[in-house]
Motif scaffolding. Structure first.
Motif, PDB file in Angstrom:
ATOM      1  N   PHE A  97       0.828  -1.200   0.000  1.00 53.10           N
ATOM      2  CA  PHE A  97       0.000   0.000   0.000  1.00 53.10           C
ATOM      3  C   PHE A  97       0.867   1.256   0.000  1.00 53.10           C
ATOM      4  O   PHE A  97       0.604   2.208  -0.744  1.00 53.10           O
ATOM      5  N   ARG A  98       1.886   1.276   0.821  1.00 55.36           N
ATOM      6  CA  ARG A  98       2.756   2.441   0.922  1.00 55.36           C
ATOM      7  C   ARG A  98       3.505   2.688  -0.378  1.00 55.36           C
ATOM      8  O   ARG A  98       3.802   3.828  -0.735  1.00 55.36           O
ATOM      9  N   GLN A  99       3.818   1.635  -1.090  1.00 55.46           N
ATOM     10  CA  GLN A  99       4.524   1.770  -2.355  1.00 55.46           C
ATOM     11  C   GLN A  99       3.590   2.108  -3.509  1.00 55.46           C
ATOM     12  O   GLN A  99       4.057   2.392  -4.613  1.00 55.46           O
ATOM     13  N   GLY A 100       2.283   2.098  -3.253  1.00 53.87           N
ATOM     14  CA  GLY A 100       1.324   2.431  -4.294  1.00 53.87           C
ATOM     15  C   GLY A 100       1.039   1.311  -5.267  1.00 53.87           C
ATOM     16  O   GLY A 100       0.426   1.525  -6.313  1.00 53.87           O
ATOM     17  N   LYS A 101       1.452   0.080  -4.943  1.00 56.04           N
ATOM     18  CA  LYS A 101       1.229  -1.057  -5.841  1.00 56.04           C
ATOM     19  C   LYS A 101      -0.162  -1.662  -5.686  1.00 56.04           C
ATOM     20  O   LYS A 101      -0.650  -2.328  -6.593  1.00 56.04           O
ATOM     21  N   VAL A 102      -0.800  -1.460  -4.538  1.00 52.69           N
ATOM     22  CA  VAL A 102      -2.084  -2.093  -4.233  1.00 52.69           C
ATOM     23  C   VAL A 102      -3.047  -1.026  -3.735  1.00 52.69           C
ATOM     24  O   VAL A 102      -2.664  -0.136  -2.969  1.00 52.69           O
ATOM     25  N   ARG A 103      -4.298  -1.101  -4.182  1.00 56.14           N
ATOM     26  CA  ARG A 103      -5.341  -0.187  -3.698  1.00 56.14           C
ATOM     27  C   ARG A 103      -6.352  -0.904  -2.806  1.00 56.14           C
ATOM     28  O   ARG A 103      -7.019  -0.274  -1.992  1.00 56.14           O
ATOM     29  N   LEU A 104      -6.489  -2.230  -2.987  1.00 58.38           N
ATOM     30  CA  LEU A 104      -7.413  -3.008  -2.174  1.00 58.38           C
ATOM     31  C   LEU A 104      -6.828  -4.385  -1.917  1.00 58.38           C
ATOM     32  O   LEU A 104      -6.347  -5.042  -2.845  1.00 58.38           O
ATOM     33  N   GLY A 105      -6.843  -4.805  -0.662  1.00 53.76           N
ATOM     34  CA  GLY A 105      -6.357  -6.131  -0.293  1.00 53.76           C
ATOM     35  C   GLY A 105      -7.451  -6.920   0.410  1.00 53.76           C
ATOM     36  O   GLY A 105      -8.346  -6.345   1.046  1.00 53.76           O
ATOM     37  N   ILE A 106      -7.401  -8.243   0.289  1.00 53.64           N
ATOM     38  CA  ILE A 106      -8.377  -9.129   0.932  1.00 53.64           C
ATOM     39  C   ILE A 106      -7.632 -10.113   1.817  1.00 53.64           C
ATOM     40  O   ILE A 106      -6.724 -10.816   1.355  1.00 53.64           O
ATOM     41  N   VAL A 107      -7.999 -10.166   3.084  1.00 50.29           N
ATOM     42  CA  VAL A 107      -7.410 -11.099   4.041  1.00 50.29           C
ATOM     43  C   VAL A 107      -8.372 -12.276   4.203  1.00 50.29           C
ATOM     44  O   VAL A 107      -9.508 -12.117   4.674  1.00 50.29           O
ATOM     45  N   ILE A 108      -7.920 -13.457   3.792  1.00 52.78           N
ATOM     46  CA  ILE A 108      -8.741 -14.671   3.842  1.00 52.78           C
ATOM     47  C   ILE A 108      -8.259 -15.552   5.004  1.00 52.78           C
ATOM     48  O   ILE A 108      -7.069 -15.866   5.069  1.00 52.78           O
ATOM     49  N   PRO A 109      -9.131 -15.949   5.929  1.00 59.24           N
ATOM     50  CA  PRO A 109      -8.713 -16.793   7.057  1.00 59.24           C
ATOM     51  C   PRO A 109      -8.155 -18.136   6.583  1.00 59.24           C
ATOM     52  O   PRO A 109      -8.447 -18.603   5.471  1.00 59.24           O
TER      53      PRO A 109
END
Length: 287
Positions: A8-20
């Motif tokens: 996120f800080r590097q600007g590579k991702v705008r949305l992430g999904i955490v799957i259990p």
């Protein structure tokens, strides 16, 4: 999650999904299971759009996997907004206003400098003086540079103490990048001033010619990635786009220089290009 935040800080991702870990097994239990969405909320509009798309995809998935089941599966979603948990519009508004105000004001002020000398007839005095074009151009830009630095201080003070927008990154880096952008805007204004023959033409080009590209193609009002490919290509020539990315990254995300070096290099290249063209045009006028 730490690697995701780094992206996120590097600007590579705008949305992430955490799957259990046991997502598939837990989904079959009566209580269901959950997913976590992590969005970059430095731009609240884009973050909300992405979250809505993700929720729609999850609902569609639920319908498909429970179509032939007696007991419907349930997937709960949890949302986490990075950098702007309250989704305040000011977090997106302040960087955009900084880019727009500095570019338009600096460009318009300097666009009238050289052409005013031509209309007033004082250009002849400069022609016979021992000053070189570079020194004359620098002398024209220095007062507006100092005035623009005051504008930066005013905008930052208002954003922190009135709009409650924090400066999470380095203040010295933010000010340094702002001064670099000011120099780009001043050199662009000098180029316009050296290339026009009247103050009206210079004002029209600097105001109309720069206002629309700054508002439409900087990413401040509309996401650039949603635009047609030709518009995305043209946006790369707008200095405000790169400064907007820098301010949002440093001020909101709190990143360092190593995350904005590419945008800084592009602005530096624009500075040398506009300044060289302004000097060349000024020499042609002197000849």
């Amino acid at each position: 999650v730490e690697s995701l935040e780094k992206s996120f800080r590097q600007g590579k991702v705008r949305l992430g999904i955490v799957i259990p870990a046991n997502f598939e097994k837990d989904m079959e239990k009566p209580g269901g299971t959950g997913l976590q969405f992590i969005a970059d909320a430095s731009d609240p509009n884009v973050a909300n759009t992405l979250i809505n798309y993700a929720n729609a995809i999850v609902l569609d998935f639920e319908k498909r996997v429970t179509a032939d089941k007696k007991i419907p599966f349930t997937i709960y979603t949890e949302t986490r907004m990075l950098y702007n948990p309250q989704l305040k519009g000011a977090y997106n508004f302040v960087p955009g206003v900084m880019a727009m105000v500095l570019l338009l004001v600096c460009t318009m002020m300097t666009a009238l400098t050289v052409v005013r000398e031509k209309e007033l007839g004082t250009m002849e005095i400069m022609l016979v003086s021992p000053l070189k074009p570079l020194k004359i151009i620098i002398a024209k830009a220095v007062p507006y540079l100092l005035l623009s630095i005051v504008n930066i201080a005013s905008i930052l003070l208002l954003s922190v103490f009135v709009l409650d927008v924090p400066i999470n990154g380095s203040l010295s880096l933010l000010v340094g990048e702002s001064i670099l952008f000011i120099l780009v805007a001043l050199s662009l204004g000098l180029l316009i001033s050296s290339s026009t023959a009247s103050q009206q033409s210079a004002m029209f080009i600097s105001l109309i010619g720069m206002f629309l590209p700054t508002v439409m193609l900087s990413g401040f009002m509309f996401p650039i990635k949603n635009m047609p490919l030709p518009m995305q290509v043209v946006s790369n020539a707008v200095p405000a786009k790169w400064f907007y990315i820098i301010v949002r990254s440093v001020m909101i995300k709190g990143v360092g220089f190593r995350h904005v070096w590419k945008e800084t290099l592009i602005l530096t290249g624009m500075l040398f290009f506009f300044m060289a063209m302004a000097i060349k045009k000024f020499k042609v006028r002197l000849a």
